[in-house]
Design a protein around this motif. Structure first.
Motif, PDB file in Angstrom:
ATOM      1  N   ARG A 123      55.743  45.882  22.955  1.00  0.00           N
ATOM      2  CA  ARG A 123      54.546  46.186  22.147  1.00  0.00           C
ATOM      3  C   ARG A 123      54.764  45.907  20.674  1.00  0.00           C
ATOM      4  N   ARG A 138      48.850  41.890  24.167  1.00  0.00           N
ATOM      5  CA  ARG A 138      49.086  42.881  25.204  1.00  0.00           C
ATOM      6  C   ARG A 138      48.319  42.501  26.461  1.00  0.00           C
ATOM      7  N   ARG A 167      56.267  40.776  29.625  1.00  0.00           N
ATOM      8  CA  ARG A 167      56.555  42.213  29.525  1.00  0.00           C
ATOM      9  C   ARG A 167      57.576  42.631  30.567  1.00  0.00           C
TER      10      ARG A 167
END
Length: 99
Positions: A56, A63, A84
């Motif tokens: 993040r 995102r 991620r």
């Protein structure tokens, strides 16, 4: 209440039950190993937490959840999710293998 959403919340339930059962088995068979098990679980949790926040902070505008509603950029969504996953997995491995 929506049954489908309730089922989604408990879909990991069998794995949680299996983890609890195996932890109890370790406690009965090898009680001196409970500290090692707790330390390993702690490192795993910290790795997942830190990996998420590292992702993040490194990519604040990319995102995965922000791209779900956009049809134009939908092909990029799997790449954001994969990025991620790789960062979180790297953090978990770093803490798991480090100390």
């Amino acid at each position: 209440m929506n049954t489908h959403s309730l089922f989604d919340k408990f879909r990991i339930g069998p794995w949680l039950i299996l983890a609890i059962i195996t932890s109890i088995a370790v406690g009965f068979l090898y009680p001196h190993q409970l500290g090692v098990l707790l330390w390993s679980l702690t490192k795993l949790c910290w790795g997942a937490y830190l990996g998420y926040w590292i992702d993040r902070s490194m990519f604040p505008y990319a995102r995965p959840g922000a791209w779900v509603d956009s049809d134009a950029d939908r092909p990029l969504l799997p790449l954001f999710m994969l990025r991620r996953v790789i960062i979180i997995a790297a953090a978990i491995l770093a803490l798991g293998l480090g100390v």
